[in-house]
Design a protein around this motif. Structure first.
Motif, short mmCIF file in Angstrom:
data_model
loop_
_atom_site.label_atom_id
_atom_site.label_comp_id
_atom_site.label_asym_id
_atom_site.label_seq_id
_atom_site.Cartn_x
_atom_site.Cartn_y
_atom_site.Cartn_z
N ALA A 1 32.86 36.19 29.46
CA ALA A 1 34.01 36.93 30.00
C ALA A 1 33.87 37.10 31.50
N ALA A 2 32.66 37.43 31.95
CA ALA A 2 32.43 37.59 33.39
C ALA A 2 32.63 36.27 34.12
N ASP A 3 32.21 35.16 33.49
CA ASP A 3 32.41 33.85 34.11
C ASP A 3 33.89 33.59 34.37
N PHE A 4 34.74 33.84 33.37
CA PHE A 4 36.16 33.53 33.54
C PHE A 4 36.79 34.42 34.60
N LYS A 5 36.44 35.69 34.61
CA LYS A 5 36.99 36.59 35.62
C LYS A 5 36.51 36.20 37.02
N GLN A 6 35.27 35.75 37.11
CA GLN A 6 34.69 35.38 38.40
C GLN A 6 35.20 34.04 38.89
N GLY B 1 27.56 38.42 20.86
CA GLY B 1 26.54 38.77 21.81
C GLY B 1 25.21 39.03 21.13
N PHE B 2 24.17 39.17 21.92
CA PHE B 2 22.86 39.58 21.43
C PHE B 2 22.48 40.86 22.16
N PHE C 1 31.11 46.71 32.37
CA PHE C 1 31.83 45.83 31.45
C PHE C 1 30.94 45.44 30.29
N GLN C 2 29.69 45.08 30.58
CA GLN C 2 28.77 44.68 29.52
C GLN C 2 28.52 45.83 28.55
N ARG D 1 22.46 51.93 27.34
CA ARG D 1 21.49 52.02 28.42
C ARG D 1 21.12 50.62 28.91
N LEU D 2 21.21 50.43 30.23
CA LEU D 2 20.67 49.25 30.88
C LEU D 2 19.39 49.66 31.60
#
Length: 303
Positions: free
Chosen positions: A30-35, A153-154, A187-188, A208-209
């Motif tokens: 998703a981030a790839d397409f937006k970017q 996702g993982f 977003f993630q 949490r990241l």
């Protein structure tokens, strides 16, 4: 004009259907397409191979060490034991991908081991792994949003407290994002929260990241109404991807992340030429890890 999201897409420029497993939405894709839509196409549709980087290999080994650590009894999860797990984790990663020996040739694997050990040691300043047992490790999460939009996702770790509260945890071996990149991290987190909500029927209490390089925790407490809005954002994003897939129009978009991209030779922004569009995959097959942005060695933005 919009079409139903479940409608199949054939390549209008090709007489033969393309039989490849269907792409899916992960946080990375998703981030790839937006970017940059072209970057999305080259990764998710053309499947152009990308050489691993040392940073990506290091990140993959760190994730393997932390997974192995939580496979031990709680009392054995001390920092010295974690350091001992590094060579075995490296061998597992090395066995899954050719060419890694050459990548770490400078200084040999021992230099890589020391880098990994420093990152893992930093983890102990943020959490005490002897005080809890995770509910899931490297867990694949997937759901077809509204029956039509494949989300995959993982998740590095899922914790469930005795009172039933659920926490989703993702490790990052890069540095914490600055203000210009915080939206991607958020977003993630929302993506994982939505998938957990739809698969387990539980609204996570916390996401949490963990940024190991600079020992920073980024946390997010999701709200159900906010996740409903986020689901609509993903619906619109998937529609845009399907529209591009139908026409083959995935334009390049120059941005600050271009310096990390391996596709300059195929990008018109850098004097390159993309390969002929292969058409949208038509086979509704099991989604592969390549679709997910989860290669055997992680991409730089995934670590």
């Amino acid at each position: 004009m919009s079409v139903p999201l479940s409608a199949s897409i054939a390549d209008e420029t090709s007489a033969e259907p393309v039989t490849r497993s269907r792409p899916a939405l992960s946080p990375s894709r998703a981030a790839d397409f937006k970017q940059c839509p072209l970057k999305y196409r080259l990764r998710a549709i053309d499947r152009v191979p990308e050489p691993p980087t040392r940073a990506a290999v290091r990140g993959t080994v760190v994730h393997a060490v932390l997974e192995d650590l939580f496979g031990l009894p709680a009392a054995e999860r001390g920092p010295d034991r974690a350091a001992e797990l590094v060579p075995g984790a490296w061998e597992r990663v090395r066995a899954g991908r050719e060419g890694l020996d050459e990548l770490v040739a400078a200084g040999g694997p021992e230099a890589l081991f020391e880098e990994v050990r420093r990152l893992v040691a930093g983890y102990y300043e943020l959490e005490d792994p002897t005080r809890f047992d995770p509910d899931g490790l490297e867990e694949r999460v997937e759901v077809d949003l509204d029956g039509e939009i494949p989300l995959r996702g993982f998740v590095d770790r899922i914790d469930v407290a005795p009172n039933g509260l659920l926490r989703v945890v993702d490790y990052k071996t890069g540095r914490a994002p600055g203000p210009q990149h915080e939206a991607r991290a958020l977003f993630q987190l929302k993506f994982y929260a939505l998938v957990i909500l739809r698969t387990r029927g539980i609204l996570p209490a916390q996401l949490r990241l963990i940024y190991l390089a600079d020992k920073v925790l980024l946390t997010y407490t999701p709200d159900r109404e906010e996740l409903d809005r986020f689901a609509r954002i993903l619906t619109a994003l998937w529609q845009a991807i399907l529209d591009a897939g139908r026409t083959g129009d995935f334009p390049p978009q120059r941005n600050s992340m271009c310096r990390y991209c391996d596709f300059h030779a195929l990008c018109p922004e850098f004097g390159g030429t993309p390969p002929p569009y292969p058409g949208w995959p038509t086979r509704d097959a099991t989604t592969t890890d390549i679709d997910l942005g989860l290669p055997l060695v992680r991409t730089p933005e995934d670590v």
